[in-house]
Every structure is written in C-alpha cells, then in structure tokens.
Design a protein around this motif. Structure first.
Motif, PDB file in Angstrom:
ATOM      1  N   PHE A  95      -3.459  -6.746  -4.865  1.00  0.00           N
ATOM      2  CA  PHE A  95      -3.784  -6.627  -3.447  1.00  0.00           C
ATOM      3  C   PHE A  95      -4.580  -7.821  -2.925  1.00  0.00           C
ATOM      4  O   PHE A  95      -4.277  -8.351  -1.865  1.00  0.00           O
ATOM      5  CB  PHE A  95      -4.609  -5.361  -3.185  1.00  0.00           C
ATOM      6  CG  PHE A  95      -3.775  -4.146  -2.933  1.00  0.00           C
ATOM      7  CD1 PHE A  95      -3.066  -4.016  -1.746  1.00  0.00           C
ATOM      8  CD2 PHE A  95      -3.680  -3.140  -3.875  1.00  0.00           C
ATOM      9  CE1 PHE A  95      -2.292  -2.892  -1.505  1.00  0.00           C
ATOM     10  CE2 PHE A  95      -2.908  -2.020  -3.647  1.00  0.00           C
ATOM     11  CZ  PHE A  95      -2.216  -1.898  -2.455  1.00  0.00           C
ATOM     12  N   HIS A 101      -5.845   0.275 -12.363  1.00  0.00           N
ATOM     13  CA  HIS A 101      -6.732   0.006 -11.225  1.00  0.00           C
ATOM     14  C   HIS A 101      -7.033  -1.482 -11.050  1.00  0.00           C
ATOM     15  O   HIS A 101      -6.853  -2.031  -9.965  1.00  0.00           O
ATOM     16  CB  HIS A 101      -8.028   0.794 -11.389  1.00  0.00           C
ATOM     17  CG  HIS A 101      -8.886   0.773 -10.164  1.00  0.00           C
ATOM     18  ND1 HIS A 101      -8.623   1.563  -9.067  1.00  0.00           N
ATOM     19  CD2 HIS A 101      -9.969   0.036  -9.843  1.00  0.00           C
ATOM     20  CE1 HIS A 101      -9.521   1.319  -8.136  1.00  0.00           C
ATOM     21  NE2 HIS A 101     -10.355   0.397  -8.581  1.00  0.00           N
ATOM     22  N   ARG A 130      -7.680   7.443  -6.908  1.00  0.00           N
ATOM     23  CA  ARG A 130      -6.952   6.205  -7.227  1.00  0.00           C
ATOM     24  C   ARG A 130      -7.523   5.031  -6.445  1.00  0.00           C
ATOM     25  O   ARG A 130      -7.395   3.891  -6.861  1.00  0.00           O
ATOM     26  CB  ARG A 130      -5.460   6.369  -6.894  1.00  0.00           C
ATOM     27  CG  ARG A 130      -4.766   7.430  -7.742  1.00  0.00           C
ATOM     28  CD  ARG A 130      -3.355   7.665  -7.235  1.00  0.00           C
ATOM     29  NE  ARG A 130      -2.490   6.519  -7.473  1.00  0.00           N
ATOM     30  CZ  ARG A 130      -1.373   6.283  -6.804  1.00  0.00           C
ATOM     31  NH1 ARG A 130      -1.017   7.101  -5.834  1.00  0.00           N
ATOM     32  NH2 ARG A 130      -0.631   5.245  -7.093  1.00  0.00           N
ATOM     33  N   ILE A 131      -8.122   5.312  -5.297  1.00  0.00           N
ATOM     34  CA  ILE A 131      -8.687   4.227  -4.489  1.00  0.00           C
ATOM     35  C   ILE A 131      -9.987   3.722  -5.116  1.00  0.00           C
ATOM     36  O   ILE A 131     -10.195   2.523  -5.259  1.00  0.00           O
ATOM     37  CB  ILE A 131      -8.910   4.706  -3.036  1.00  0.00           C
ATOM     38  CG1 ILE A 131      -7.562   5.034  -2.399  1.00  0.00           C
ATOM     39  CG2 ILE A 131      -9.655   3.654  -2.228  1.00  0.00           C
ATOM     40  CD1 ILE A 131      -7.633   5.628  -1.032  1.00  0.00           C
ATOM     41  N   LEU A 132     -10.845   4.657  -5.487  1.00  0.00           N
ATOM     42  CA  LEU A 132     -12.100   4.267  -6.148  1.00  0.00           C
ATOM     43  C   LEU A 132     -12.417   5.291  -7.235  1.00  0.00           C
ATOM     44  O   LEU A 132     -13.163   6.239  -6.999  1.00  0.00           O
ATOM     45  CB  LEU A 132     -13.251   4.186  -5.136  1.00  0.00           C
ATOM     46  CG  LEU A 132     -14.544   3.577  -5.661  1.00  0.00           C
ATOM     47  CD1 LEU A 132     -14.360   2.102  -5.983  1.00  0.00           C
ATOM     48  CD2 LEU A 132     -15.668   3.749  -4.653  1.00  0.00           C
ATOM     49  N   PRO A 133     -11.844   5.113  -8.436  1.00  0.00           N
ATOM     50  CA  PRO A 133     -12.084   6.095  -9.496  1.00  0.00           C
ATOM     51  C   PRO A 133     -13.523   6.038  -9.989  1.00  0.00           C
ATOM     52  O   PRO A 133     -14.227   5.047  -9.760  1.00  0.00           O
ATOM     53  CB  PRO A 133     -11.122   5.671 -10.608  1.00  0.00           C
ATOM     54  CG  PRO A 133     -10.418   4.462 -10.138  1.00  0.00           C
ATOM     55  CD  PRO A 133     -11.018   4.000  -8.855  1.00  0.00           C
ATOM     56  N   ARG A 185      -5.107   5.480 -14.081  1.00  0.00           N
ATOM     57  CA  ARG A 185      -6.432   4.864 -14.033  1.00  0.00           C
ATOM     58  C   ARG A 185      -6.410   3.439 -14.593  1.00  0.00           C
ATOM     59  O   ARG A 185      -7.044   2.533 -14.059  1.00  0.00           O
ATOM     60  CB  ARG A 185      -7.381   5.772 -14.832  1.00  0.00           C
ATOM     61  CG  ARG A 185      -8.782   5.301 -14.976  1.00  0.00           C
ATOM     62  CD  ARG A 185      -9.469   5.270 -13.618  1.00  0.00           C
ATOM     63  NE  ARG A 185     -10.469   4.214 -13.605  1.00  0.00           N
ATOM     64  CZ  ARG A 185     -11.666   4.300 -14.137  1.00  0.00           C
ATOM     65  NH1 ARG A 185     -12.027   5.435 -14.690  1.00  0.00           N
ATOM     66  NH2 ARG A 185     -12.489   3.289 -14.114  1.00  0.00           N
ATOM     67  N   ARG A 204       0.846  -1.213   0.000  1.00  0.00           N
ATOM     68  CA  ARG A 204       0.000   0.000   0.000  1.00  0.00           C
ATOM     69  C   ARG A 204       0.871   1.249   0.000  1.00  0.00           C
ATOM     70  O   ARG A 204       0.641   2.187  -0.760  1.00  0.00           O
ATOM     71  CB  ARG A 204      -0.843   0.059   1.279  1.00  0.00           C
ATOM     72  CG  ARG A 204      -2.121  -0.685   1.254  1.00  0.00           C
ATOM     73  CD  ARG A 204      -2.800  -0.561   2.597  1.00  0.00           C
ATOM     74  NE  ARG A 204      -3.782   0.524   2.613  1.00  0.00           N
ATOM     75  CZ  ARG A 204      -4.661   0.712   3.592  1.00  0.00           C
ATOM     76  NH1 ARG A 204      -4.667  -0.082   4.630  1.00  0.00           N
ATOM     77  NH2 ARG A 204      -5.519   1.701   3.535  1.00  0.00           N
ATOM     78  N   PRO A 261     -12.580  -1.230  -4.862  1.00  0.00           N
ATOM     79  CA  PRO A 261     -11.555  -0.284  -4.440  1.00  0.00           C
ATOM     80  C   PRO A 261     -10.164  -0.913  -4.361  1.00  0.00           C
ATOM     81  O   PRO A 261     -10.027  -2.123  -4.196  1.00  0.00           O
ATOM     82  CB  PRO A 261     -12.027   0.118  -3.046  1.00  0.00           C
ATOM     83  CG  PRO A 261     -12.736  -1.089  -2.537  1.00  0.00           C
ATOM     84  CD  PRO A 261     -13.299  -1.822  -3.722  1.00  0.00           C
ATOM     85  N   VAL A 262      -9.156  -0.075  -4.508  1.00  0.00           N
ATOM     86  CA  VAL A 262      -7.772  -0.476  -4.274  1.00  0.00           C
ATOM     87  C   VAL A 262      -7.303   0.289  -3.037  1.00  0.00           C
ATOM     88  O   VAL A 262      -7.377   1.507  -2.990  1.00  0.00           O
ATOM     89  CB  VAL A 262      -6.906  -0.119  -5.508  1.00  0.00           C
ATOM     90  CG1 VAL A 262      -5.453  -0.054  -5.131  1.00  0.00           C
ATOM     91  CG2 VAL A 262      -7.127  -1.137  -6.606  1.00  0.00           C
ATOM     92  N   PRO A 263      -6.858  -0.437  -1.982  1.00  0.00           N
ATOM     93  CA  PRO A 263      -6.667   0.211  -0.681  1.00  0.00           C
ATOM     94  C   PRO A 263      -5.365   0.988  -0.525  1.00  0.00           C
ATOM     95  O   PRO A 263      -4.479   0.573   0.203  1.00  0.00           O
ATOM     96  CB  PRO A 263      -6.690  -0.977   0.285  1.00  0.00           C
ATOM     97  CG  PRO A 263      -6.136  -2.096  -0.518  1.00  0.00           C
ATOM     98  CD  PRO A 263      -6.565  -1.886  -1.921  1.00  0.00           C
ATOM     99  N   LEU A 264      -5.231   2.111  -1.191  1.00  0.00           N
ATOM    100  CA  LEU A 264      -4.040   2.944  -0.991  1.00  0.00           C
ATOM    101  C   LEU A 264      -4.263   3.845   0.230  1.00  0.00           C
ATOM    102  O   LEU A 264      -5.329   3.833   0.825  1.00  0.00           O
ATOM    103  CB  LEU A 264      -3.795   3.798  -2.229  1.00  0.00           C
ATOM    104  CG  LEU A 264      -3.714   3.051  -3.542  1.00  0.00           C
ATOM    105  CD1 LEU A 264      -3.437   4.003  -4.680  1.00  0.00           C
ATOM    106  CD2 LEU A 264      -2.632   1.992  -3.475  1.00  0.00           C
ATOM    107  N   THR A 314       1.091   3.818  -3.066  1.00  0.00           N
ATOM    108  CA  THR A 314       0.618   5.164  -2.763  1.00  0.00           C
ATOM    109  C   THR A 314       1.604   6.219  -3.254  1.00  0.00           C
ATOM    110  O   THR A 314       1.212   7.237  -3.816  1.00  0.00           O
ATOM    111  CB  THR A 314       0.399   5.324  -1.239  1.00  0.00           C
ATOM    112  OG1 THR A 314      -0.628   4.428  -0.832  1.00  0.00           O
ATOM    113  CG2 THR A 314      -0.018   6.735  -0.894  1.00  0.00           C
TER     114      THR A 314
END
Lengths: 315, 204
Positions: A104, A97, B157-160, A94, A84, B166-169, A88
């Motif tokens: 993950f 994703h 970026r987490i939820l576009p 995009r 993460r 979601p991707v957990p950044l 980050t």
C-alpha cells in the motif's frame, strides 16, 4: 500541453457533455414512463449510474485539465482504492500484514512516481519483479505458512491488476510519438472514452435485445447480443475519433477493437472472482456501479495492451 | 470549538479515511435513546470506529468503557480518554465485578449511552471469546436501557493486536436488534443469547 487550448480536447469534452445531457434526458423520460416494480428498479439503477457518470466525467475532466500530474494522481488514487477493495474481499491472514503495508505505502506510490518522472525501465518491472520477490519474502519472514502460496498469489495478482495494469493508462503520457509530441493527454482520453463507451454500449445492447447468455455461471448480465452490439459500436466510435490520435482511421478501428475486447475480458475475469467470493460488487463507492474496481475492470485489461501496441508500432 | 472537539473531529476524519467503515443499521435505527452498544473486540480501532459510525447527536451522548490501567494516565492517552471520548474508566483488576457494574450503571446517568466490549480483552478476530458476566448484571441493573449488538468486521486486519502500522482496508459496522435480559433468564442463557446476536451479524 495546455489542455484547454487544444481544440481536439475541447471537442472530446464537448462530445462527452452532449452524451451526458442526452443520457440524463433519456433517463428522465424512462423514469416517467416505467411501470411495474422490476422495470422501476432497472430505471432507478440506470439513473443512479448516469448521475455517477456526471461525477466521474467531471473528476476525469478536472484531472486531465491540470495536465500530467492531475491524471497521474487520479489514477494513483484509483489504484489505491481498487487494491483496498481487492484485498478487503480476499481472505488474507495475520502474517500478510507487513507485506500488505509495503504494498500500500511503498509499491503503489513508487509505481506512480516512476510514471511521473518518466522512468520507463523501472516502471515496467517494479511490480512483476521487485514486488513479486520482496512481498513473499516479507510474508515468509512473519512465519505463518498456512495457505502460503494462495495468499502470496492473491496479493500479487491484486497488485498486478489494480496497480500495475491501471498505471499503464497514465503511462501513455510518457510515450514519445513522432508528430504527436505534447498531445498524449488525448491518447489517455481516447483509451478511457472507448473502453468505457464499450462498457456502456454493451450494457445498453444487452438490456434492449439481450437473449443468449455468454457465460451464465460467471455473469448473468453478459449476453451475445450485448457483446456484439457493444464491441462493434464502440469500435466504430473509436474509428470515428481517429482525429484525436496518432492513428489512421483503420488503425484506430483496429486499436479500438483490441481494447474493447480486452475490456470485455477484464469484466468477465473480475466477475469470475466476485462470483467465487460470493459478492456482487467489490465496493459501494460509486452509486449504481459498485466499487472503483467494478468500474475500471475493463481499463485494467485494456490499458497495458493499448500502451504496448502504441509503444511498439508508433514510437 | 474546544480543543477536545477539534481532536475528536480529526480523529474521526482519520478513522474514516483509514478504515472506510460502512455502517449497517440492520436491526435498529440510530437514536439518542439510552443504549448499551456491545461489540466484538479485536483491534485498538474498535471503539473509535464504532464511535465514528454514530451520527453526531448520538455520538455526543455515547461514552466508551475503557480500562483504567491503560487509559487512566496523563498525557495524550489520558486527554483522549477523558476529554475527547469522555470514557468511563473501569478498574479491571478489581476483585469484585459487581463493583464495576455498579460504577457503570451509575456513571451512565439518565441519558448517556455506553460502548462495551464484553469479551473483556482484544482477540485475534478469528473467534468470538465467551462474554464476561458484566453485561448480564448491567442489563439486570438497568432494565430501562436496551442492549444493541454491534459486529465490526475487518478491523482486526486493518490494525491487528500487536501491530503499530495500519493497512487501509474497508470495514463494516453492523448494528443488530436490541435485546434485554429477561426476568427469568439465567446468566448463562442471556450471555449465550447476546453472543449469538453478535455472531448473527457476520457478513459472508
């Protein structure tokens, strides 16, 4: 292994406890004597680090005491958080994703599940082969080609360092070492203890007598004095703890030298990445230390080599 | 504890776990005084993440502004909007933006704060769209209330927009210095200034 019934494990736990008490005492004494703004800041950071060490050691002790599952879970969570932190601070787009979602929620759990079920064959190739081929396919599928190679490389590299490399630490539990059956938790403890002691000792030697910088453009805090003092003293410590391993004292010294050097490399490489991204730390989770990835950068590099050296020479 | 409190608690815990938002109070301190939090909008998570970064006493008095056409129905969405967030629902299809502003100014009452997304709709997160004029009229109508710029980073970026999973950044939520529309200030000047205030909070 009944971890708490193993006297050598208790000796290791006890030793760490004594070190923590000693460190807290020294931190307290320094806090009372430090004068000047700069010195105060250093001591405050030092004490924050020591407090965090108490928490980290407690978590690690609980995980170890619960046997294999606890350790695998702990390292799995650390990988998850480290990845993460890595993603980050890495600019993805995009189109990444869905690939990231797979990384993950599929590849990280699967990698640690393979450790838990002792499936060495797939464990050793899941990320270098299957993730390496699948993730860019998924990204290409999304149709966004801008900086494609760069984005793909960053995701793969993040996965390699924060998941694949780290998973080799709990993977020590699956090695079959003749004459050392059921005692592998000691080996995991040994790896973590020697590598983290080396980090601490490099810090201490660097703060006390650091003069000549090794790589001023990468990390202003790494000095030749800290490097030599830390590596040598941690190697001695590792040799002195040979009784907790399947190694002879000389072999333990050799192993310790290798993993402390690799630990140093890990810190150096991760510093270069942070410097490039213009950040000081990967995160803020551990007070005084930064993020998880800042704390385990040395383990990332040391674990896979320690694992394979042990596997090659001792199984 | 009511069902709404429980749902709110679960929602906040999940949000924190998923988005790891780090609240940065750069230009002001958390306070229960009446405020309009205006923020960039690029994810479904925006309102709940901002909400979760407010200390509980502040949160209880802070109501997100939401679109009537999307949140006004029944079912789970309606329950969340009405009972959990106590949203102020506005009709964005209406011809008269002044009517929306009047409704907001009145719905805030004497003590409630609101969360507003002046871009009007969700963007990709790469550029900050020009602000709708409602923010200006609202500030002129309620000069007693301070406007706090809030910049939220990484939620796109987490939820576009357009994604369900979601991707957990990790994310960050930065609260800037409060501002108000001055008597002499034109609409364009004020909206430009508000937008700059938001952009000034971008972390490298």
């Amino acid at each position: 292994m009944k971890v708490l019934a193993e006297p050598r494990m208790l000796w290791l736990f006890g030793g760490v406890l004594v070190l923590l008490v000693l460190a807290s005492g020294i931190g307290w004494a320094l806090d009372r004597t430090a004068r000047g703004e700069k010195a105060r800041a250093v001591i405050e950071n030092l004490n924050a680090r020591i407090r965090a060490w108490w928490v980290m050691c407690a978590v690690f002790a609980v995980a170890t005491a619960t046997g294999g599952v606890g350790s695998i879970l702990l390292f799995g969570l650390m990988s998850f958080v480290a990845f993460r932190e890595f993603v980050t601070m890495t600019p993805t787009r995009r189109g990444d994703h869905r690939a990231l979602f797979w990384a993950f929620f599929f590849f990280i759990p699967l990698q640690y599940w393979l450790v838990a079920v002792d499936w060495y064959g797939l464990f050793s190739i899941l990320i270098p082969i299957y993730a390496f081929l699948f993730l860019p396919t998924r990204t290409a599928w999304s149709g966004e080609t801008e900086k494609f190679l760069e984005r793909t490389a960053k995701i793969q590299w993040g996965l390699m360092v924060s998941v694949y490399c780290v998973s080799h630490a709990p993977a020590l539990l699956m090695l079959q070492i003749p004459g050392f059956e059921g005692q592998n938790a000691l080996l995991l403890f040994y790896l973590v203890l020697v590598v983290q002691s080396s980090d601490v000792l490099q810090y201490v030697f660097g703060k006390i007598m650091g003069r000549r910088r090794i790589a001023p453009d990468v990390s202003p805090n790494k000095t030749w004095e800290g490097f030599l003092g830390g590596i040598l003293s941690a190697t001695l410590l590792g040799a002195a703890l040979w009784w907790a391993t399947p190694f002879s004292p000389l072999q333990a010294a050799g192993m310790s030298l290798v993993i402390t050097l690799l630990g140093f490399s890990g810190g150096l490489v991760m510093s270069a990445i942070k410097r490039d991204r213009g950040i000081k730390d990967f995160g803020t989770l551990i007070e005084g230390h930064g993020g998880i990835l800042d704390r385990i950068d040395s383990i990332c590099f040391a674990a896979p080599v320690f694992f394979h050296l042990t596997r090659f020479f001792f199984t | 504890m009511s069902l709404a409190d429980l749902a709110g608690g679960i929602l906040i815990a999940t949000t924190r776990l998923l988005c790891g938002p780090q609240a940065r109070w750069v230009g002001c301190e958390p306070s229960t005084r009446q405020r309009i939090y205006f923020a960039n909008h690029c994810s479904h998570l925006d309102a709940v993440v901002l909400w979760s970064c407010l200390p509980p006493p502040v949160r209880r008095r802070t109501r997100p502004v939401a679109a009537l056409d999307y949140w006004g129905g029944g079912g789970l969405k309606g329950f969340l909007a009405r009972e959990v967030f106590r949203s102020i629902l506005v009709d964005r299809s209406g011809a008269d933006p002044r009517a929306v502003v009047d409704h907001l100014a009145q719905a805030m009452g004497p003590a409630d704060s609101i969360i507003l997304f002046p871009e009007g709709t969700r963007g990709t997160g790469e550029v900050l769209a020009p602000f709708k004029s409602g923010l200006y009229y609202l500030s002129r109508k309620r000069p007693d209330v301070e406007l706090v710029p809030v910049f939220m980073q990484n939620l796109n970026r987490i939820l576009p927009k357009g994604e369900v999973l979601p991707v957990p950044l990790f994310s960050s939520v930065s609260f800037g210095s409060p501002l108000r529309a001055e008597e002499s200030e034109s609409k364009a000047d004020f909206l430009g200034r508000a937008r700059e205030a938001l952009l000034g909070l971008v972390e490298p």
